[in-house]
Motif scaffolding. Structure first.
Motif, mmCIF file in Angstrom:
data_model
loop_
_atom_site.group_PDB
_atom_site.id
_atom_site.type_symbol
_atom_site.label_atom_id
_atom_site.label_comp_id
_atom_site.label_asym_id
_atom_site.label_seq_id
_atom_site.Cartn_x
_atom_site.Cartn_y
_atom_site.Cartn_z
ATOM 1 N N GLN A 228 1.148 -1.281 -0.105
ATOM 2 C CA GLN A 228 -0.141 0.363 0.228
ATOM 3 C C GLN A 228 0.766 1.170 -0.066
ATOM 4 N N GLU A 229 0.583 1.778 -0.516
ATOM 5 C CA GLU A 229 1.312 3.677 -0.902
ATOM 6 C C GLU A 229 0.357 4.123 0.426
ATOM 7 N N VAL A 230 1.169 4.672 0.926
ATOM 8 C CA VAL A 230 0.134 5.007 2.274
ATOM 9 C C VAL A 230 0.840 7.310 2.436
ATOM 10 N N VAL A 231 -0.073 8.237 3.016
ATOM 11 C CA VAL A 231 0.378 9.382 3.834
ATOM 12 C C VAL A 231 -0.504 9.169 5.162
ATOM 13 N N LEU A 232 0.765 8.442 6.640
ATOM 14 C CA LEU A 232 0.992 8.574 7.533
ATOM 15 C C LEU A 232 1.133 9.505 8.576
ATOM 16 N N PHE A 233 0.185 10.215 9.468
ATOM 17 C CA PHE A 233 0.275 11.023 10.169
ATOM 18 C C PHE A 233 -0.211 10.451 11.934
ATOM 19 N N LEU A 234 1.387 11.040 12.424
ATOM 20 C CA LEU A 234 2.385 10.061 13.538
ATOM 21 C C LEU A 234 2.071 10.402 14.576
ATOM 22 N N HIS A 235 2.043 9.493 16.024
ATOM 23 C CA HIS A 235 3.096 9.603 17.374
ATOM 24 C C HIS A 235 3.963 9.040 17.011
ATOM 25 N N LYS A 236 5.025 9.516 17.760
ATOM 26 C CA LYS A 236 6.709 7.961 18.611
ATOM 27 C C LYS A 236 6.237 8.133 20.045
ATOM 28 N N THR A 237 5.881 6.921 19.595
ATOM 29 C CA THR A 237 6.095 6.037 21.120
ATOM 30 C C THR A 237 7.374 5.534 21.907
ATOM 31 N N SER A 238 7.662 5.433 23.750
ATOM 32 C CA SER A 238 8.917 6.188 24.050
ATOM 33 C C SER A 238 9.384 4.216 23.418
ATOM 34 N N GLU A 239 8.487 2.889 22.791
ATOM 35 C CA GLU A 239 10.083 2.498 22.204
ATOM 36 C C GLU A 239 10.457 2.879 21.250
ATOM 37 N N GLY A 240 10.115 4.026 20.634
ATOM 38 C CA GLY A 240 10.954 4.645 19.596
ATOM 39 C C GLY A 240 10.161 3.696 17.837
ATOM 40 N N VAL A 241 8.841 3.679 18.094
ATOM 41 C CA VAL A 241 7.662 3.190 16.706
ATOM 42 C C VAL A 241 6.710 4.375 16.504
ATOM 43 N N TYR A 242 6.055 4.010 16.050
ATOM 44 C CA TYR A 242 4.788 5.404 16.101
ATOM 45 C C TYR A 242 3.852 4.608 15.464
ATOM 46 N N ARG A 243 2.755 5.162 15.623
ATOM 47 C CA ARG A 243 1.363 5.064 15.379
ATOM 48 C C ARG A 243 0.512 6.041 15.443
ATOM 49 N N PRO A 244 -0.047 5.843 14.598
ATOM 50 C CA PRO A 244 -1.106 6.639 13.810
ATOM 51 C C PRO A 244 -2.327 7.296 14.745
ATOM 52 N N ILE A 245 -1.814 8.633 14.083
ATOM 53 C CA ILE A 245 -3.195 9.600 14.906
ATOM 54 C C ILE A 245 -4.505 9.591 15.465
ATOM 55 N N ASN A 246 -5.280 8.591 16.736
ATOM 56 C CA ASN A 246 -6.210 8.114 16.861
ATOM 57 C C ASN A 246 -6.887 6.490 15.645
ATOM 58 N N GLU A 247 -5.554 6.195 15.495
ATOM 59 C CA GLU A 247 -5.746 4.964 15.060
ATOM 60 C C GLU A 247 -6.391 5.289 12.699
ATOM 61 N N ASP A 248 -7.303 4.989 12.613
ATOM 62 C CA ASP A 248 -7.206 5.493 10.948
ATOM 63 C C ASP A 248 -7.744 6.700 10.811
ATOM 64 N N ASP A 249 -7.513 7.208 11.662
ATOM 65 C CA ASP A 249 -7.615 9.174 11.638
ATOM 66 C C ASP A 249 -6.722 9.611 10.806
ATOM 67 N N GLY A 250 -5.585 8.900 11.222
ATOM 68 C CA GLY A 250 -3.957 9.474 10.502
ATOM 69 C C GLY A 250 -3.592 8.404 9.606
ATOM 70 N N VAL A 251 -4.210 7.719 8.592
ATOM 71 C CA VAL A 251 -4.477 6.638 7.826
ATOM 72 C C VAL A 251 -4.570 7.107 6.462
ATOM 73 N N TYR A 252 -4.515 7.493 5.569
ATOM 74 C CA TYR A 252 -4.624 7.314 4.318
ATOM 75 C C TYR A 252 -4.022 6.788 2.771
ATOM 76 N N VAL A 253 -5.067 6.317 2.522
ATOM 77 C CA VAL A 253 -4.375 4.882 1.209
ATOM 78 C C VAL A 253 -4.484 5.292 0.138
ATOM 79 N N LYS A 254 -3.438 5.270 -0.939
ATOM 80 C CA LYS A 254 -3.772 5.866 -2.585
ATOM 81 C C LYS A 254 -4.496 5.059 -2.971
ATOM 82 N N ALA A 255 -5.232 5.694 -3.606
ATOM 83 C CA ALA A 255 -6.725 4.732 -4.288
ATOM 84 C C ALA A 255 -6.350 5.506 -5.741
ATOM 85 N N GLY A 256 -6.179 5.357 -6.338
ATOM 86 C CA GLY A 256 -6.358 6.240 -8.213
ATOM 87 C C GLY A 256 -5.082 6.763 -8.025
#
Length: 191
Positions: free
Chosen positions: A143-171
């Protein structure tokens, strides 16, 4: 087992949160299903499903608000799921981690960003437990995506409000998987 999961879930929710923008996760009582494909001569493995229903105290009306709240905003390509360890009956470890290749950085994090990052999302399958979050559609390979992310204390990222921060390429556009809104082109056009 169901009582133990509920008790551990309640303890987790009172002690932790995924981020400050997350209201307590509401748990639905898990139910069991059995595999119809298992031979009758073998022991049928029971799969339990745990439903998470998070609610968010902050609503972001557009990309500008998401970007202001994000630690990192990227355009990327989903590579593959990363093996992540989980602790049985510890709901805070029921996360699916996915490696994302960074194609373009739209908003930089305070620390240097590598060519890839790990994006962590609620839910997935963990042993005999399938965890489903009402707010999460797991990223899939290529998937090609645009992600709006928060960084966790473990150094990984989580999308803001989970799906609210995830945009997937459609066409030719990027569409939010929660709201179905279309992302403005200046968020994914390489400058």
């Amino acid at each position: 087992m169901k009582k133990m999961i509920m008790i551990l879930g309640v303890l987790f929710l009172t002690a932790c949160s995924f981020r400050s923008e997350m209201d307590p996760v509401q748990l639905h009582i898990p139910h069991s299903t059995t595999s119809s494909e298992a031979p009758t001569t073998s022991i049928i493995k029971e799969i339990e499903t745990l439903y998470l229903n998070p609610s968010w105290p902050v609503f972001y009306k557009d990309e500008n608000e998401l970007e202001a709240a994000a630690d990192l905003v990227i355009r990327g390509k989903v590579a593959y799921r990363v093996n992540n360890s989980f602790v049985e009956n510890n709901i805070s470890t029921y996360l699916t981690n996915t490696q994302v290749i960074i194609l373009d950085v739209i908003k930089e994090d305070s620390s240097p960003v590598n060519d890839t990052i790990i994006v962590s999302q609620m839910g997935g399958t963990f042993g005999n437990l399938h965890v489903v979050s009402a707010a999460t559609v797991l990223l899939t390979e290529n998937q090609e995506v645009v992600l709006f992310l928060h960084k966790t204390s473990e150094g990984v990222y989580r999308p803001i409000n989970e799906d609210d921060g995830v945009y997937v390429k459609a066409g030719d556009v990027f569409q939010n998987i929660a709201t179905k809104s279309i992302l403005r082109t200046d968020y994914y056009t390489i400058q």
